[in-house]
Design an enzyme around this catalytic site. Structure first.
Site, PDB file in Angstrom:
ATOM      1  N   SER A 136      58.314  53.452  54.379  1.00  0.00           N
ATOM      2  CA  SER A 136      59.242  52.351  54.080  1.00  0.00           C
ATOM      3  C   SER A 136      60.604  52.565  54.737  1.00  0.00           C
ATOM      4  O   SER A 136      61.081  53.698  54.869  1.00  0.00           O
ATOM      5  CB  SER A 136      59.427  52.272  52.569  1.00  0.00           C
ATOM      6  OG  SER A 136      60.525  51.445  52.245  1.00  0.00           O
ATOM      7  N   TYR A 160      62.323  46.830  56.993  1.00  0.00           N
ATOM      8  CA  TYR A 160      63.024  45.734  56.330  1.00  0.00           C
ATOM      9  C   TYR A 160      64.031  45.255  57.350  1.00  0.00           C
ATOM     10  O   TYR A 160      64.971  45.963  57.692  1.00  0.00           O
ATOM     11  CB  TYR A 160      63.670  46.193  55.017  1.00  0.00           C
ATOM     12  CG  TYR A 160      62.701  46.086  53.868  1.00  0.00           C
ATOM     13  CD1 TYR A 160      61.991  44.906  53.660  1.00  0.00           C
ATOM     14  CD2 TYR A 160      62.486  47.133  52.992  1.00  0.00           C
ATOM     15  CE1 TYR A 160      61.082  44.780  52.618  1.00  0.00           C
ATOM     16  CE2 TYR A 160      61.588  47.013  51.942  1.00  0.00           C
ATOM     17  CZ  TYR A 160      60.891  45.835  51.774  1.00  0.00           C
ATOM     18  OH  TYR A 160      59.993  45.702  50.745  1.00  0.00           O
ATOM     19  N   THR A 186      57.940  43.661  57.016  1.00  0.00           N
ATOM     20  CA  THR A 186      57.622  43.031  55.727  1.00  0.00           C
ATOM     21  C   THR A 186      58.391  41.720  55.614  1.00  0.00           C
ATOM     22  O   THR A 186      59.626  41.702  55.680  1.00  0.00           O
ATOM     23  CB  THR A 186      57.974  43.988  54.575  1.00  0.00           C
ATOM     24  OG1 THR A 186      57.175  45.163  54.731  1.00  0.00           O
ATOM     25  CG2 THR A 186      57.684  43.358  53.223  1.00  0.00           C
ATOM     26  N   LYS A 268      53.619  42.082  57.438  1.00  0.00           N
ATOM     27  CA  LYS A 268      53.112  42.339  56.079  1.00  0.00           C
ATOM     28  C   LYS A 268      53.609  41.248  55.124  1.00  0.00           C
ATOM     29  O   LYS A 268      54.798  40.904  55.141  1.00  0.00           O
ATOM     30  CB  LYS A 268      53.602  43.713  55.607  1.00  0.00           C
ATOM     31  CG  LYS A 268      53.215  44.075  54.179  1.00  0.00           C
ATOM     32  CD  LYS A 268      53.528  45.544  53.901  1.00  0.00           C
ATOM     33  CE  LYS A 268      53.125  45.982  52.511  1.00  0.00           C
ATOM     34  NZ  LYS A 268      54.097  45.658  51.472  1.00  0.00           N
ATOM     35  N   HIS A 292      52.597  41.871  47.873  1.00  0.00           N
ATOM     36  CA  HIS A 292      53.572  42.917  47.528  1.00  0.00           C
ATOM     37  C   HIS A 292      53.275  43.460  46.126  1.00  0.00           C
ATOM     38  O   HIS A 292      54.183  43.820  45.375  1.00  0.00           O
ATOM     39  CB  HIS A 292      54.986  42.330  47.597  1.00  0.00           C
ATOM     40  CG  HIS A 292      56.063  43.313  47.956  1.00  0.00           C
ATOM     41  ND1 HIS A 292      56.683  43.338  49.183  1.00  0.00           N
ATOM     42  CD2 HIS A 292      56.642  44.311  47.248  1.00  0.00           C
ATOM     43  CE1 HIS A 292      57.609  44.283  49.203  1.00  0.00           C
ATOM     44  NE2 HIS A 292      57.587  44.907  48.032  1.00  0.00           N
TER      45      HIS A 292
HETATM   46  C1  FMN Z   1      57.564  51.038  43.764  1.00  0.00           C
HETATM   47  C2  FMN Z   1      57.143  50.181  44.935  1.00  0.00           C
HETATM   48  C3  FMN Z   1      57.946  50.144  46.052  1.00  0.00           C
HETATM   49  C4  FMN Z   1      57.557  49.365  47.153  1.00  0.00           C
HETATM   50  N1  FMN Z   1      58.326  49.392  48.274  1.00  0.00           N
HETATM   51  C5  FMN Z   1      57.941  48.711  49.367  1.00  0.00           C
HETATM   52  C6  FMN Z   1      58.668  48.813  50.563  1.00  0.00           C
HETATM   53  O1  FMN Z   1      59.658  49.517  50.642  1.00  0.00           O
HETATM   54  N2  FMN Z   1      58.232  48.093  51.617  1.00  0.00           N
HETATM   55  C7  FMN Z   1      57.126  47.286  51.556  1.00  0.00           C
HETATM   56  O2  FMN Z   1      56.773  46.650  52.541  1.00  0.00           O
HETATM   57  N3  FMN Z   1      56.395  47.206  50.434  1.00  0.00           N
HETATM   58  C8  FMN Z   1      56.777  47.895  49.343  1.00  0.00           C
HETATM   59  N4  FMN Z   1      56.012  47.849  48.218  1.00  0.00           N
HETATM   60  C9  FMN Z   1      54.758  47.072  48.212  1.00  0.00           C
HETATM   61  C10 FMN Z   1      53.575  47.941  48.675  1.00  0.00           C
HETATM   62  O3  FMN Z   1      53.679  48.251  50.021  1.00  0.00           O
HETATM   63  C11 FMN Z   1      52.230  47.236  48.453  1.00  0.00           C
HETATM   64  O4  FMN Z   1      52.267  45.969  49.062  1.00  0.00           O
HETATM   65  C12 FMN Z   1      51.908  47.087  46.974  1.00  0.00           C
HETATM   66  O5  FMN Z   1      52.221  48.270  46.281  1.00  0.00           O
HETATM   67  C13 FMN Z   1      50.436  46.749  46.788  1.00  0.00           C
HETATM   68  O6  FMN Z   1      50.126  46.529  45.456  1.00  0.00           O
HETATM   69  P1  FMN Z   1      49.408  47.615  44.515  1.00  0.00           P
HETATM   70  O7  FMN Z   1      50.268  48.834  44.527  1.00  0.00           O
HETATM   71  O8  FMN Z   1      49.381  46.976  43.165  1.00  0.00           O
HETATM   72  O9  FMN Z   1      48.045  47.851  45.081  1.00  0.00           O
HETATM   73  C14 FMN Z   1      56.376  48.592  47.103  1.00  0.00           C
HETATM   74  C15 FMN Z   1      55.579  48.642  45.957  1.00  0.00           C
HETATM   75  C16 FMN Z   1      55.941  49.420  44.881  1.00  0.00           C
HETATM   76  C17 FMN Z   1      55.018  49.484  43.683  1.00  0.00           C
HETATM   77  C1  LIG Z   2      66.948  44.966  47.750  1.00  0.00           C
HETATM   78  C2  LIG Z   2      66.035  46.117  48.077  1.00  0.00           C
HETATM   79  C3  LIG Z   2      64.658  45.694  48.230  1.00  0.00           C
HETATM   80  C4  LIG Z   2      63.756  46.856  48.591  1.00  0.00           C
HETATM   81  C5  LIG Z   2      62.714  46.923  47.606  1.00  0.00           C
HETATM   82  C6  LIG Z   2      61.661  47.919  47.898  1.00  0.00           C
HETATM   83  C7  LIG Z   2      60.411  47.214  47.599  1.00  0.00           C
HETATM   84  O1  LIG Z   2      59.810  46.657  48.477  1.00  0.00           O
HETATM   85  C8  LIG Z   2      59.933  47.057  46.242  1.00  0.00           C
HETATM   86  O2  LIG Z   2      60.535  47.610  45.313  1.00  0.00           O
HETATM   87  O3  LIG Z   2      58.947  46.328  46.042  1.00  0.00           O
END
Ligand code: FMN
Ligand SMILES: CCCCCCC(=O)C(=O)O
Length: 394
Positions: A136, A160, A186, A268, A292
């Protein structure tokens, strides 16, 4: 009489992890980490501070998160009998490169709230099991440091897309120089959704300066600060909140990003088939069908229900990956049968990280690979490449 059992003499399969667990049982040893996803999450909840637990577990409202799971139940595998499954191949080709399995680690930001090892521990686990990792932008360690831990295992960098083109170019070019093999942009987080669990705890870790390592290590970002980042964290957070998001961006802006890197670009957060077609027309190399993890649009379509439409629209011309709701081997088989080239694993590895750091992530990955392998064999298939929609009940 108790007979001894040596897993080392069993044939080489990911599924052997199951035999290893039973073999430990013969010695009176139970698995250290709970086996079921739900129990592992419950253990993580015990060890994490409530705000950090809810940051990971929560969604935007929670019906889309629930739908991501319940929708999987509507797709049922249709096993075939008396086929030779003695040799099995879990490999998949993604962006032209053969991977040993369909799994990739999803980008999850700010992992320091889960465990001190954060992305470094996850990268070491990914390397141990050879599962590619997507890092990320809002990670707790700088992208160069995480890349080193991956060794020969593939890494992709998730962007991002900031509102400052020079910063976007700098991040992408650092990723390219460090050895990342693709850029994931994303699209579904132009702003943070209304996340009730986090609002309940008035908790957003970035505002405390967590998850900003790629910014504080970036020369373009730092040029916008009056003092070095370590001397004024409030100024870092202010500048970050000024540049993080770009709500005005449209498809036309992708051309500039395309010019900024030679790496393949994967978008994404695509759910609509027409958006997948636009991605292809913009010269992108792949899309990730994802909502997401139900964290952005409350009430949105379950991600698995969007997959077939996107595959039908662009699957013949670009790679289609999938995430949101993958918990067990059967989920992986269903997504691949519907046309996904690979799947991203999200929250499950976070719970492994919370419970046992690198070792916990490794164990989650090995278990999931074992489950995929055994389910593949039991459905009468010897390779994931052989799955198609006929592998599902009509
Ligand atoms: C705590 C957390 C942080 C995440 N941070 C990002 C991120 O920084 N960038 C991003 O593209 N997706 C982020 N996601 C989404 C994940 O990449 C993914 O799409 C998602 O976790 C899929 O769902 P699942 O965990 O329920 O299978 C985040 C998800 C969680 C749970
Ligand atoms: C304003 C910050 C957004 C980043 C969040 C990271 C992410 O994708 C998530 O928590 O879901």
């Amino acid at each position: 009489m108790t007979r001894s059992f040596d897993v080392a003499t069993a044939p080489e399969h990911y599924g052997n992890h199951q035999l290893g667990i039973y073999a430990q049982g013969l010695k009176g040893q139970l698995p250290e980490l709970p086996l079921r996803y739900e129990d592992m999450e419950a253990r993580a909840r015990e060890v994490l501070p409530p705000a950090a637990y809810w940051y990971v577990a929560g969604g935007a409202g929670e019906t889309s998160m629930a739908a991501n799971r319940s929708a999987f139940d509507r797709y049922r595998l249709l096993p075939r009998m008396l086929t030779d499954v003695s040799q099995r191949d879990l490999g998949r080709t993604v962006l032209g490169k053969r991977q040993v399995s369909p799994l990739m680690i999803a980008p999850l930001g700010v992992q320091e709230i889960i465990h001190d090892q954060a992305e470094l521990g996850v990268a070491r686990a990914a390397a141990a099991v050879d599962v590619p990792m997507i890092l990320s932008t809002v990670s707790s360690f700088a992208l160069e440091d995480v890349r080193k831990e991956l060794g020969t295992t593939s890494g992709w960098y998730q962007l991002y897309w900031p509102n400052d083109d020079a910063l976007a170019t700098s991040l992408v070019q650092r990723a390219e120089k460090a050895g990342y093999e693709a850029i994931v942009v994303t699209l579904d987080t132009k702003m943070l959704a209304w996340r009730e669990r986090d609002l309940d705890g008035a908790y957003l870790p970035f505002l405390k300066g967590q998850g900003l390592a790629n910014y504080t290590s970036d020369p373009v970002f730092c040029a916008g600060l009056e003092k070095p980042p370590q001397d004024d964290m409030r100024a870092v957070v202010k500048h970050w909140s000024d540049v993080f998001a770009a709500p005005a961006r449209t498809w036309d802006d992708l051309a500039r990003l395309r010019d900024a890197t030679k790496l393949p670009i994967v978008l994404k957060g695509v759910l609509h088939p027409e958006d997948a077609i636009k991605a292809r027309e913009a010269g992108m190399d792949g899309v990730i069908v994802s909502n997401h993890g139900g964290r952005q649009v409350e009430g949105s379509i379950a991600a698995i229900d969007a997959l077939a439409g996107v595959v039908d629209a662009v699957g013949a011309r670009m790679d289609v990956l999938f995430d949101s709701g993958i918990r067990r081997g059967a989920d992986v088989l269903k997504a691949i049968a519907l046309g996904a080239d690979a799947v991203l694993i999200g929250r499950p590895f976070a719970w492994g990280l919370a419970c046992a750091g690198q070792a916990g992530v490794e164990e989650v990955l090995r278990r999931l690979l074992a489950d995929i392998d055994l389910t593949l064999a039991l459905t009468g298939n010897d390779s994931l490449d052989g799955l198609s929609r006929v592998s599902l009940a009509p």
